[in-house]
Design a protein around this motif. Structure first.
Motif, PDB file in Angstrom:
ATOM      1  N   SER A 262      17.819  -4.507  14.525  1.00 39.59           N
ATOM      2  CA  SER A 262      16.420  -4.094  14.601  1.00 39.59           C
ATOM      3  C   SER A 262      16.186  -3.007  15.638  1.00 39.59           C
ATOM      4  CB  SER A 262      15.531  -5.305  14.907  1.00 39.59           C
ATOM      5  OG  SER A 262      15.937  -5.918  16.122  1.00 39.59           O
ATOM      6  N   GLU A 263      16.956  -3.029  16.752  1.00 41.69           N
ATOM      7  CA  GLU A 263      16.752  -2.010  17.779  1.00 41.69           C
ATOM      8  C   GLU A 263      17.266  -0.641  17.349  1.00 41.69           C
ATOM      9  OE1 GLU A 263      20.474  -4.402  18.880  1.00 41.69           O
ATOM     10  OE2 GLU A 263      18.430  -4.800  18.196  1.00 41.69           O
ATOM     11  N   GLN A 264      18.088  -0.603  16.320  1.00 42.05           N
ATOM     12  CA  GLN A 264      18.599   0.675  15.809  1.00 42.05           C
ATOM     13  C   GLN A 264      17.655   1.308  14.789  1.00 42.05           C
ATOM     14  OE1 GLN A 264      22.471  -0.834  14.299  1.00 42.05           O
ATOM     15  NE2 GLN A 264      23.372   0.806  15.532  1.00 42.05           N
ATOM     16  N   LEU A 265      16.814   0.480  14.175  1.00 38.21           N
ATOM     17  CA  LEU A 265      16.129   0.869  12.941  1.00 38.21           C
ATOM     18  C   LEU A 265      14.638   1.091  13.133  1.00 38.21           C
ATOM     19  CD1 LEU A 265      16.337   1.024   9.721  1.00 38.21           C
ATOM     20  CD2 LEU A 265      15.625  -1.372   9.774  1.00 38.21           C
ATOM     21  N   THR A 266      14.137   2.158  12.524  1.00 42.18           N
ATOM     22  CA  THR A 266      12.699   2.351  12.337  1.00 42.18           C
ATOM     23  C   THR A 266      12.421   2.281  10.841  1.00 42.18           C
ATOM     24  OG1 THR A 266      12.376   3.711  14.309  1.00 42.18           O
ATOM     25  CG2 THR A 266      10.785   3.968  12.536  1.00 42.18           C
ATOM     26  N   ASP A 267      11.514   1.385  10.450  1.00 45.50           N
ATOM     27  CA  ASP A 267      11.217   1.174   9.030  1.00 45.50           C
ATOM     28  C   ASP A 267       9.796   1.648   8.748  1.00 45.50           C
ATOM     29  OD1 ASP A 267      11.739   0.415   6.459  1.00 45.50           O
ATOM     30  OD2 ASP A 267      11.175  -1.682   6.758  1.00 45.50           O
ATOM     31  N   LEU A 268       9.671   2.666   7.900  1.00 45.32           N
ATOM     32  CA  LEU A 268       8.371   3.277   7.619  1.00 45.32           C
ATOM     33  C   LEU A 268       7.970   3.042   6.168  1.00 45.32           C
ATOM     34  CD1 LEU A 268       9.014   6.767   9.289  1.00 45.32           C
ATOM     35  CD2 LEU A 268       7.957   4.751  10.344  1.00 45.32           C
ATOM     36  N   GLY A 269       6.706   2.778   5.975  1.00 41.04           N
ATOM     37  CA  GLY A 269       6.152   2.683   4.630  1.00 41.04           C
ATOM     38  C   GLY A 269       4.944   3.603   4.523  1.00 41.04           C
ATOM     39  N   ILE A 270       4.909   4.422   3.479  1.00 42.62           N
ATOM     40  CA  ILE A 270       3.806   5.372   3.301  1.00 42.62           C
ATOM     41  C   ILE A 270       3.097   5.039   1.993  1.00 42.62           C
ATOM     42  CG2 ILE A 270       3.155   7.795   3.103  1.00 42.62           C
ATOM     43  CD1 ILE A 270       5.705   8.536   4.579  1.00 42.62           C
ATOM     44  N   VAL A 271       1.816   4.690   2.076  1.00 42.27           N
ATOM     45  CA  VAL A 271       1.055   4.333   0.875  1.00 42.27           C
ATOM     46  C   VAL A 271       0.139   5.466   0.431  1.00 42.27           C
ATOM     47  CG1 VAL A 271       1.132   1.867   1.383  1.00 42.27           C
ATOM     48  CG2 VAL A 271      -0.776   3.248   2.243  1.00 42.27           C
ATOM     49  N   ASP A 272       0.038   6.510   1.218  1.00 43.67           N
ATOM     50  CA  ASP A 272      -0.819   7.637   0.842  1.00 43.67           C
ATOM     51  C   ASP A 272      -0.292   8.335  -0.401  1.00 43.67           C
ATOM     52  OD1 ASP A 272      -2.198   7.042   3.085  1.00 43.67           O
ATOM     53  OD2 ASP A 272      -1.700   8.854   4.198  1.00 43.67           O
ATOM     54  N   ASN A 273      -1.191   8.739  -1.274  1.00 40.27           N
ATOM     55  CA  ASN A 273      -0.858   9.620  -2.391  1.00 40.27           C
ATOM     56  C   ASN A 273      -1.723  10.869  -2.254  1.00 40.27           C
ATOM     57  OD1 ASN A 273      -1.221  10.937  -5.062  1.00 40.27           O
ATOM     58  ND2 ASN A 273       0.173   9.329  -5.744  1.00 40.27           N
ATOM     59  N   ARG A 274      -1.094  11.981  -1.928  1.00 38.25           N
ATOM     60  CA  ARG A 274      -1.820  13.234  -1.692  1.00 38.25           C
ATOM     61  C   ARG A 274      -1.776  14.159  -2.916  1.00 38.25           C
ATOM     62  NH1 ARG A 274      -3.176  13.370   3.520  1.00 38.25           N
ATOM     63  NH2 ARG A 274      -2.082  11.936   4.909  1.00 38.25           N
ATOM     64  N   ARG A 275      -1.233  13.659  -4.004  1.00 39.22           N
ATOM     65  CA  ARG A 275      -1.069  14.492  -5.200  1.00 39.22           C
ATOM     66  C   ARG A 275      -2.143  14.231  -6.244  1.00 39.22           C
ATOM     67  NH1 ARG A 275       4.212  13.083  -7.734  1.00 39.22           N
ATOM     68  NH2 ARG A 275       5.092  14.506  -6.194  1.00 39.22           N
ATOM     69  N   CYS A 276      -2.357  12.963  -6.594  1.00 36.14           N
ATOM     70  CA  CYS A 276      -3.120  12.620  -7.786  1.00 36.14           C
ATOM     71  C   CYS A 276      -4.577  12.295  -7.463  1.00 36.14           C
ATOM     72  CB  CYS A 276      -2.507  11.403  -8.476  1.00 36.14           C
ATOM     73  SG  CYS A 276      -0.724  11.524  -8.763  1.00 36.14           S
ATOM     74  N   GLY A 277      -5.443  12.609  -8.425  1.00 33.75           N
ATOM     75  CA  GLY A 277      -6.833  12.193  -8.327  1.00 33.75           C
ATOM     76  C   GLY A 277      -6.958  10.680  -8.360  1.00 33.75           C
ATOM     77  N   ARG A 278      -8.115  10.173  -7.962  1.00 32.77           N
ATOM     78  CA  ARG A 278      -8.285   8.728  -7.789  1.00 32.77           C
ATOM     79  C   ARG A 278      -8.113   7.947  -9.095  1.00 32.77           C
ATOM     80  NH1 ARG A 278     -12.090  10.737  -3.784  1.00 32.77           N
ATOM     81  NH2 ARG A 278     -13.645  11.109  -5.407  1.00 32.77           N
ATOM     82  N   THR A 279      -8.603   8.489 -10.203  1.00 31.21           N
ATOM     83  CA  THR A 279      -8.461   7.794 -11.489  1.00 31.21           C
ATOM     84  C   THR A 279      -6.995   7.650 -11.878  1.00 31.21           C
ATOM     85  OG1 THR A 279     -10.582   8.690 -12.222  1.00 31.21           O
ATOM     86  CG2 THR A 279      -9.120   7.847 -13.919  1.00 31.21           C
ATOM     87  N   VAL A 281      -4.426   7.607  -9.789  1.00 32.50           N
ATOM     88  CA  VAL A 281      -3.798   6.646  -8.872  1.00 32.50           C
ATOM     89  C   VAL A 281      -4.125   5.218  -9.288  1.00 32.50           C
ATOM     90  CG1 VAL A 281      -3.840   5.762  -6.503  1.00 32.50           C
ATOM     91  CG2 VAL A 281      -3.637   8.219  -6.917  1.00 32.50           C
ATOM     92  N   ARG A 282      -5.367   4.969  -9.721  1.00 28.67           N
ATOM     93  CA  ARG A 282      -5.725   3.618 -10.170  1.00 28.67           C
ATOM     94  C   ARG A 282      -4.884   3.196 -11.369  1.00 28.67           C
ATOM     95  NH1 ARG A 282     -11.114   5.123  -8.647  1.00 28.67           N
ATOM     96  NH2 ARG A 282     -11.574   5.889 -10.755  1.00 28.67           N
ATOM     97  N   LEU A 283      -4.668   4.117 -12.306  1.00 32.87           N
ATOM     98  CA  LEU A 283      -3.811   3.816 -13.451  1.00 32.87           C
ATOM     99  C   LEU A 283      -2.394   3.484 -12.989  1.00 32.87           C
ATOM    100  CD1 LEU A 283      -3.084   3.872 -16.533  1.00 32.87           C
ATOM    101  CD2 LEU A 283      -2.573   6.304 -16.209  1.00 32.87           C
ATOM    102  N   ALA A 284      -1.834   4.296 -12.103  1.00 35.49           N
ATOM    103  CA  ALA A 284      -0.474   4.080 -11.618  1.00 35.49           C
ATOM    104  C   ALA A 284      -0.365   2.747 -10.877  1.00 35.49           C
ATOM    105  CB  ALA A 284      -0.056   5.237 -10.713  1.00 35.49           C
ATOM    106  N   ASN A 285      -1.346   2.422 -10.048  1.00 35.04           N
ATOM    107  CA  ASN A 285      -1.332   1.146  -9.332  1.00 35.04           C
ATOM    108  C   ASN A 285      -1.368  -0.040 -10.297  1.00 35.04           C
ATOM    109  OD1 ASN A 285      -1.182   2.196  -6.727  1.00 35.04           O
ATOM    110  ND2 ASN A 285      -3.407   2.280  -6.473  1.00 35.04           N
ATOM    111  N   ALA A 286      -2.181   0.081 -11.348  1.00 29.71           N
ATOM    112  CA  ALA A 286      -2.265  -0.994 -12.337  1.00 29.71           C
ATOM    113  C   ALA A 286      -0.930  -1.180 -13.055  1.00 29.71           C
ATOM    114  CB  ALA A 286      -3.375  -0.687 -13.354  1.00 29.71           C
TER     115      ALA A 286
END
Length: 654
Positions: A262-279, A281-286
């Motif tokens: 654990s002291e060696q590792l940085t674990d990142l998660g990115i949930v932002d979507n800067r590409r697609c319109g909201r509709t 993204v909702r389809l993709a999430n579903a």
């Protein structure tokens, strides 16, 4: 503000750019900006920390992404897969396979007894027929094909081979013919690094994009390339794992954190979507929610809803005509069109016209007449090419089809000869080598014809040779009209690609040109870089890493995607979920407008030739035999009513 942070919005990418952690995992969905973060990290290392560029390796899964990264970073990209690069002044940006090839090319001890002459698909078939002559345990070609797949899978997984007899006979064939399988490259590099034949730890900073799309052997190779001194960064998303047919290992990204302290590792998660319109993204999430994904849903960071249309048509013909009309009328708009089958893409290209280009993995060597011409081209370039010679000797005496079992029985008669190339052909045609077994007459006739052909071209210049080898008029010998048209296109494509390579390199060596074409064909790469076009048409797999304001996803009938399933229920579910991820990757290419389209029927002939399920029903309409299709079940149930194609066009175009 340092240059590598200029314009970076929010704080989700900052840790990727500035972290000094020893090991970093980044799990990020489509449109997250991780590629931007990757580029800025390299910029910081070089400009901010003074890291020598030659100590940085950026590995990508696709050659297209490698080129994009290289251009953005302003560094040299090793685009000639068959060349070498000894210049340590540049960041190394390439696919893992390209780098593995350079390693085994530069260190011959890592490939004992292997020539870097790669076999193409139809040449593998010849090898398997020859193996069948000496391995009675595998009497059918289909069984031998399965064994070869098992061997390639074991190489990709980095596991031990259990088919000793089959592997041994294959190894003997490859050594005798001076050939090599493209699937061996990464495994040979991995073993060379483990055995010390290739130096380990070449790079202090290793950054790997699309880690889930690498094979287990490639993932192991990554850690051997890293010196362990500075940083190892892997970026990926198992929800975008779509390459099981290449034996990719998505577990590499999901299980990555378990292998480090654990002291060696940085674990990142990115949930932002800067590409697609909201509709969108909702389809993709579903879609991902229905698949059972445990990740948090994406959050759209675009300040617009986006435009989503679900459209159905009476038939494939109506779909092609309607979508083409939409794209022609909106002639000031650029489109990315994604299709699950190439025949739909070809028809769309023809219907749209000059503004459209297809960017498929072109199977330019599917038709026997084209295979014969490429094999003859290899012999013209190098008469000692034993793989090409063996392939040519597998054809029927007359016409363009192969002999029975590629004349393997008769070919065994010449295995004891020490002659090669033209000398061997002369000995066969002149009767100095006595032939036995089925196909003897075909083999001798082929030897005579090949000698005549080589003699005719012996005094021609390279341009004349290329035009003679890949003359599109040769396609006239093909009986089936659709195959005849394809053979004509493929011969033209090979001719034009060879001529372009000749012009670009000023290299008069036909052998070098064919080596480059052969590698691209074996690696399922386009023979030439696709031209820019207002309408780009490609398969779902080909769209990985791309984006566009307007995306049309066509042909999404359930009988086409997911299409056929294996009999085993567990395997069938695995196929279904990968196909869902493939559709997920496709819809998330769209920034502003997404059109998802499907036909309700298609011609029976099209369905049979393109592996389309027939469970929807088959009926006759006059002289036509049709197959019933329906909307794919991979699309989630969202509160949006599908429209008829006619109504959608009326609303869009007035």
């Amino acid at each position: 503000m340092p240059a590598w942070l200029d314009g970076i919005q929010g704080d989700t990418l900052l840790p990727l750019i500035v972290s000094d952690s020893h090991v970093i995992r980044v799990v990020a969905g489509p449109g997250s900006g991780k590629t931007t973060g990757l580029k800025r990290r390299v910029q910081r290392l070089v400009q901010g920390e003074g890291v020598p560029p030659g100590k940085i390796f950026v590995g990508t899964f696709t050659r297209a992404i490698a080129g994009e990264l290289g251009s953005a970073l302003g560094v040299s990209v090793i685009s000639d897969e068959l060349g070498t690069n000894e210049n340590n002044e540049h960041v190394q940006v390439s696919t893992l396979h390209s780098h593995a090839l350079r390693l085994v090319r530069s260190h011959p001890a890592a490939r004992p007894g292997r020539s870097l002459r790669f076999l193409l698909g139809y040449e593998k078939e010849v090898m398997l027929y020859d193996i069948g002559e000496v391995l009675p345990g595998f009497p059918k070609q289909r069984e031998r094909q399965k064994q070869l797949k098992r061997v390639c899978a074991a190489w990709a997984e980095g596991t031990n081979l259990e088919l000793a007899g089959f592997v041994g006979e294959m190894d003997r064939w490859l050594r005798r013919q001076g050939g090599m399988l493209i699937d061996e490259v990464v495994n040979l590099a991995r073993m060379g690094l483990e055995s010390g034949d290739i130096p380990v730890g070449e790079f202090d900073h290793v950054i790997i994009d699309e880690y889930q799309d690498l094979t287990a052997a490639e993932q192991h190779l990554v850690e051997k390339l890293w010196s362990g001194n500075r940083s190892l960064v892997v970026l990926g998303d198992d929800d975008q794992s779509i390459y099981s047919f290449r034996y990719n290992h998505p577990g590499g990204i999901t299980e990555f954190v378990e292998r480090w302290e654990s002291e060696q590792l940085t674990d990142l998660g990115i949930v932002d979507n800067r590409r697609c319109g909201r509709t969108i993204v909702r389809l993709a999430n579903a879609m991902m929610a229905e698949s059972g994904s445990t990740k948090p849903p994406m959050i759209s960071r675009r300040d617009e809803d986006g435009d989503l249309s679900l459209v159905y048509w009476p038939s494939v013909g109506h779909e092609v005509g309607g979508l083409a009309k939409y794209m022609r009328e909106r002639n000031d708009t650029r489109f990315l069109v994604l299709v699950p089958r190439r025949f739909i893409g070809y028809r769309l290209k023809e219907a749209v016209g000059a503004d459209a280009r297809t960017s498929f993995h072109e199977e330019v060597l599917e038709i026997p007449v084209v295979q014969e011409r490429f094999a003859l081209a290899c012999l013209v370039a190098s008469p000692e090419d034993r793989v090409a010679l063996r392939t040519v000797l597998g054809f029927h005496a007359n016409g363009i089809e192969y002999g029975v079992r590629r004349n393997a029985s008769a070919y065994r008669s010449i295995l004891g000869s020490s002659l090669e190339g033209v000398a061997l052909l002369r000995a066969i045609s002149g009767g100095e080598i006595e032939l036995h077994g089925a196909g003897s007459g075909h083999l001798r006739a082929r030897a005579e014809k090949t000698l005549e052909f080589l003699s005719e071209l012996s005094s021609a210049n390279q341009i004349a040779v290329i035009h003679a080898l890949f003359d599109p008029r040769l396609a006239a010998t093909v009986d089936d009209q659709e195959k005849r048209e394809k053979a004509k296109r493929d011969l033209e494509h090979l001719r034009d690609s060879a001529m372009l390579a000749l012009e670009e390199t000023n290299n008069n060596e036909l052998g070098t040109i064919l080596d480059q074409l052969r590698y691209r064909i074996a690696m399922r790469l386009p023979l030439t870089e696709p031209e820019e076009a207002r309408v780009r048409i490609m398969t779902f797999h080909g769209a990985k890493g791309l984006e566009a304001d307007v995306v049309i996803v066509a042909g999404v009938a359930d009988q086409i995607i997911p299409g056929h399933f294996p009999d085993d229920p567990t395997e069938a579910e695995r196929v279904r979920e990968e196909q869902r991820r493939l559709l997920y990757v496709s819809v998330t290419r769209a920034k502003r407008e997404l059109v998802i389209s499907w036909p309700q029927s298609m011609e029976y002939k099209d369905a049979r030739e393109n592996q389309v399920r027939l469970d929807g029903g088959v009926w006759r309409q006059g002289d036509r035999k049709l197959v019933k299709l329906g909307r794919t079940r991979l699309l989630p149930d969202i509160p949006q009513t599908p429209q008829t194609g006619k109504g959608w066009l009326r609303a869009k175009l007035g």
